[in-house]
Design a protein around this motif. Structure first.
Motif, PDB file in Angstrom:
ATOM      1  N   ASP A  38      58.149 113.231  27.744  1.00 11.85           N
ATOM      2  CA  ASP A  38      58.386 113.747  26.220  1.00 11.85           C
ATOM      3  C   ASP A  38      57.190 113.576  25.254  1.00 11.85           C
ATOM      4  O   ASP A  38      57.256 114.014  24.371  1.00 11.85           O
ATOM      5  N   THR A  39      55.998 112.951  25.718  1.00 17.18           N
ATOM      6  CA  THR A  39      54.887 112.724  24.985  1.00 17.18           C
ATOM      7  C   THR A  39      53.621 113.514  25.208  1.00 17.18           C
ATOM      8  O   THR A  39      52.565 113.565  24.349  1.00 17.18           O
ATOM      9  N   GLN A  40      53.337 114.117  26.268  1.00 20.78           N
ATOM     10  CA  GLN A  40      52.255 114.800  26.844  1.00 20.78           C
ATOM     11  C   GLN A  40      51.983 115.788  25.958  1.00 20.78           C
ATOM     12  O   GLN A  40      50.590 116.176  25.843  1.00 20.78           O
ATOM     13  N   SER A  41      52.879 116.450  25.211  1.00 22.72           N
ATOM     14  CA  SER A  41      52.481 117.586  24.118  1.00 22.72           C
ATOM     15  C   SER A  41      52.481 117.211  22.928  1.00 22.72           C
ATOM     16  O   SER A  41      52.522 118.042  21.660  1.00 22.72           O
ATOM     17  N   GLU A  42      52.862 115.812  22.432  1.00 22.06           N
ATOM     18  CA  GLU A  42      52.966 115.481  21.066  1.00 22.06           C
ATOM     19  C   GLU A  42      51.466 115.263  20.392  1.00 22.06           C
ATOM     20  O   GLU A  42      50.522 114.815  21.061  1.00 22.06           O
ATOM     21  N   ASN A  43      51.362 115.697  19.258  1.00 19.84           N
ATOM     22  CA  ASN A  43      50.043 115.551  18.619  1.00 19.84           C
ATOM     23  C   ASN A  43      49.612 114.013  18.313  1.00 19.84           C
ATOM     24  O   ASN A  43      50.642 113.214  18.123  1.00 19.84           O
ATOM     25  N   ILE A  44      48.547 113.966  18.188  1.00 21.37           N
ATOM     26  CA  ILE A  44      47.910 112.606  18.354  1.00 21.37           C
ATOM     27  C   ILE A  44      47.372 112.474  16.898  1.00 21.37           C
ATOM     28  O   ILE A  44      46.490 113.545  16.160  1.00 21.37           O
ATOM     29  N   LYS A  45      47.669 111.358  15.872  1.00 23.74           N
ATOM     30  CA  LYS A  45      47.241 111.254  14.639  1.00 23.74           C
ATOM     31  C   LYS A  45      45.769 110.947  14.645  1.00 23.74           C
ATOM     32  O   LYS A  45      45.011 110.504  15.562  1.00 23.74           O
ATOM     33  N   LYS A  46      45.168 111.304  13.490  1.00 20.86           N
ATOM     34  CA  LYS A  46      43.649 111.021  13.032  1.00 20.86           C
ATOM     35  C   LYS A  46      43.459 109.454  13.576  1.00 20.86           C
ATOM     36  O   LYS A  46      44.151 108.554  13.128  1.00 20.86           O
ATOM     37  N   ASN A  47      42.408 109.147  14.396  1.00 21.20           N
ATOM     38  CA  ASN A  47      41.952 107.973  15.003  1.00 21.20           C
ATOM     39  C   ASN A  47      43.133 107.215  15.736  1.00 21.20           C
ATOM     40  O   ASN A  47      42.936 106.268  16.197  1.00 21.20           O
ATOM     41  N   GLY A  48      43.998 108.121  16.129  1.00 21.74           N
ATOM     42  CA  GLY A  48      45.243 107.454  17.108  1.00 21.74           C
ATOM     43  C   GLY A  48      44.700 107.715  18.475  1.00 21.74           C
ATOM     44  O   GLY A  48      43.811 108.618  18.837  1.00 21.74           O
ATOM     45  N   THR A  49      45.356 106.987  19.407  1.00 11.72           N
ATOM     46  CA  THR A  49      45.324 107.148  20.859  1.00 11.72           C
ATOM     47  C   THR A  49      46.514 107.351  21.569  1.00 11.72           C
ATOM     48  O   THR A  49      47.298 106.365  21.217  1.00 11.72           O
ATOM     49  N   ALA A  50      46.456 108.219  22.532  1.00 12.99           N
ATOM     50  CA  ALA A  50      47.730 108.291  23.258  1.00 12.99           C
ATOM     51  C   ALA A  50      47.398 108.250  24.805  1.00 12.99           C
ATOM     52  O   ALA A  50      46.451 108.867  25.177  1.00 12.99           O
ATOM     53  N   GLU A  51      48.264 107.776  25.727  1.00 10.80           N
ATOM     54  CA  GLU A  51      48.170 107.848  26.950  1.00 10.80           C
ATOM     55  C   GLU A  51      48.981 109.198  27.779  1.00 10.80           C
ATOM     56  O   GLU A  51      49.789 109.353  27.119  1.00 10.80           O
ATOM     57  N   SER A  52      48.339 109.601  28.837  1.00 10.30           N
ATOM     58  CA  SER A  52      49.281 110.550  29.601  1.00 10.30           C
ATOM     59  C   SER A  52      48.649 110.661  30.925  1.00 10.30           C
ATOM     60  O   SER A  52      47.996 109.637  31.324  1.00 10.30           O
ATOM     61  N   ALA A  53      48.903 111.815  31.654  1.00  9.83           N
ATOM     62  CA  ALA A  53      48.442 111.853  33.125  1.00  9.83           C
ATOM     63  C   ALA A  53      48.539 113.315  33.371  1.00  9.83           C
ATOM     64  O   ALA A  53      49.486 114.088  32.832  1.00  9.83           O
ATOM     65  N   ILE A  54      47.744 113.635  34.530  1.00  8.19           N
ATOM     66  CA  ILE A  54      47.780 114.984  35.023  1.00  8.19           C
ATOM     67  C   ILE A  54      47.434 114.969  36.304  1.00  8.19           C
ATOM     68  O   ILE A  54      46.750 113.957  37.003  1.00  8.19           O
ATOM     69  N   ALA A  55      47.810 115.952  37.273  1.00 11.08           N
ATOM     70  CA  ALA A  55      47.729 115.834  38.532  1.00 11.08           C
ATOM     71  C   ALA A  55      47.176 117.596  39.022  1.00 11.08           C
ATOM     72  O   ALA A  55      47.421 118.405  38.280  1.00 11.08           O
ATOM     73  N   TYR A  56      46.405 117.432  40.038  1.00  7.51           N
ATOM     74  CA  TYR A  56      45.882 118.565  40.626  1.00  7.51           C
ATOM     75  C   TYR A  56      46.336 118.973  42.079  1.00  7.51           C
ATOM     76  O   TYR A  56      46.285 117.736  42.630  1.00  7.51           O
ATOM     77  N   ASP A  57      46.950 119.942  42.554  1.00  9.39           N
ATOM     78  CA  ASP A  57      47.148 120.141  43.867  1.00  9.39           C
ATOM     79  C   ASP A  57      45.869 120.278  44.729  1.00  9.39           C
ATOM     80  O   ASP A  57      45.041 120.830  44.421  1.00  9.39           O
ATOM     81  N   LEU A  58      45.905 119.350  45.887  1.00  7.83           N
ATOM     82  CA  LEU A  58      44.796 119.403  46.589  1.00  7.83           C
ATOM     83  C   LEU A  58      44.781 120.368  47.808  1.00  7.83           C
ATOM     84  O   LEU A  58      46.167 120.607  48.217  1.00  7.83           O
ATOM     85  N   ASP A  59      43.743 120.939  48.239  1.00  2.00           N
ATOM     86  CA  ASP A  59      43.983 121.879  49.532  1.00  2.00           C
ATOM     87  C   ASP A  59      43.701 121.097  50.904  1.00  2.00           C
ATOM     88  O   ASP A  59      43.998 121.716  51.798  1.00  2.00           O
ATOM     89  N   ASP A  60      43.030 119.909  50.434  1.00  2.00           N
ATOM     90  CA  ASP A  60      42.895 119.037  51.864  1.00  2.00           C
ATOM     91  C   ASP A  60      42.669 117.497  51.221  1.00  2.00           C
ATOM     92  O   ASP A  60      42.690 117.225  50.068  1.00  2.00           O
ATOM     93  N   THR A  61      42.945 116.583  52.190  1.00  2.00           N
ATOM     94  CA  THR A  61      42.704 115.095  51.678  1.00  2.00           C
ATOM     95  C   THR A  61      41.394 114.499  52.009  1.00  2.00           C
ATOM     96  O   THR A  61      41.363 113.138  52.107  1.00  2.00           O
ATOM     97  N   THR A  62      40.391 115.334  52.452  1.00  2.00           N
ATOM     98  CA  THR A  62      39.183 114.729  52.824  1.00  2.00           C
ATOM     99  C   THR A  62      37.888 115.209  51.869  1.00  2.00           C
ATOM    100  O   THR A  62      37.187 114.386  51.291  1.00  2.00           O
ATOM    101  N   THR A  63      38.148 116.407  51.375  1.00  2.00           N
ATOM    102  CA  THR A  63      36.901 116.791  50.532  1.00  2.00           C
ATOM    103  C   THR A  63      37.139 116.102  49.115  1.00  2.00           C
ATOM    104  O   THR A  63      38.157 116.345  48.500  1.00  2.00           O
ATOM    105  N   PRO A  64      36.016 115.562  48.560  1.00  2.00           N
ATOM    106  CA  PRO A  64      35.921 115.010  47.404  1.00  2.00           C
ATOM    107  C   PRO A  64      36.408 116.094  46.242  1.00  2.00           C
ATOM    108  O   PRO A  64      36.083 117.224  46.321  1.00  2.00           O
TER     109      PRO A  64
END
Length: 183
Positions: free
Chosen positions: A135-161
């Motif tokens: 519910d908070t990933q797309s809420e605007n952050i006030k000036k000088n405010g800080t917000a936490e979130s997370a993001i993920a990327y689909d991997l094509d393999d689990t060995t290549t950095p």
């Protein structure tokens, strides 16, 4: 619901990227030793960089607080078809602009898994790996405010950095790169 969030995020990304790209007056001076850029502004000197899991720009800063590879079916990747690399981060809005964690990240970062000798393998954004931010990933952050979130990327393999590159907005000048090992 997740498709709606992605569409909202993409629309906001376009708006934010034009905002972030417009932050420079075009007189970049590069320092080749540490991927730091100093940009002259009319008001004062501002450093733009991405290193040690921290991105700093004039209007935002993003700090990566945790990374994790999540296999298919595990918490944070329950509905995915591929394993993901997830990044937890904080975003600070240093301006009066409308900035949210999602658009700030998407406008600034590109993830590449270099496992194809002929093409650049830019990773696709996966599902949100942490429901706390649904519910908070797309809420605007006030000036000088800080917000936490997370993001993920689909991997094509689990060995290549995964190489995460920060730019000054979509298509902007490169600010730095960090490589994340998967094992």
């Amino acid at each position: 619901m997740k498709k709606r969030n992605v569409l909202i995020g993409m629309a906001a990304t376009v708006l934010l990227s034009t905002t972030l790209v417009g932050c420079s007056n075009g007189s970049d001076k590069s320092s080749s030793s540490n991927n730091t850029r100093t940009v002259k502004t009319t008001k004062k000197q501002a450093k733009y960089y991405f290193k040690n899991n921290k991105l700093v720009m004039s209007d935002i800063s993003i700090t990566i607080t945790k990374t994790k590879v999540i296999p298919v079916g595990e918490i944070g990747n329950e509905y995915g078809e591929k394993p993901v690399i997830a990044f937890w981060f904080t975003t600070t809005n240093k301006s009066n602009k409308e900035i949210n964690p999602n658009t700030a990240w998407i406008a600034a970062f590109t993830a590449v898994q270099d496992n194809n000798k002929n093409q650049v393998n830019e990773l696709d954004i996966g599902n949100l790996p942490d429901d706390r931010f649904l519910d908070t990933q797309s809420e605007n952050i006030k000036k000088n405010g800080t917000a936490e979130s997370a993001i993920a990327y689909d991997l094509d393999d689990t060995t290549t950095p995964v190489k995460l590159t920060a730019t000054k907005g979509i298509g902007g000048s490169k600010l730095g790169t960090m490589t994340y090992k998967l094992k």
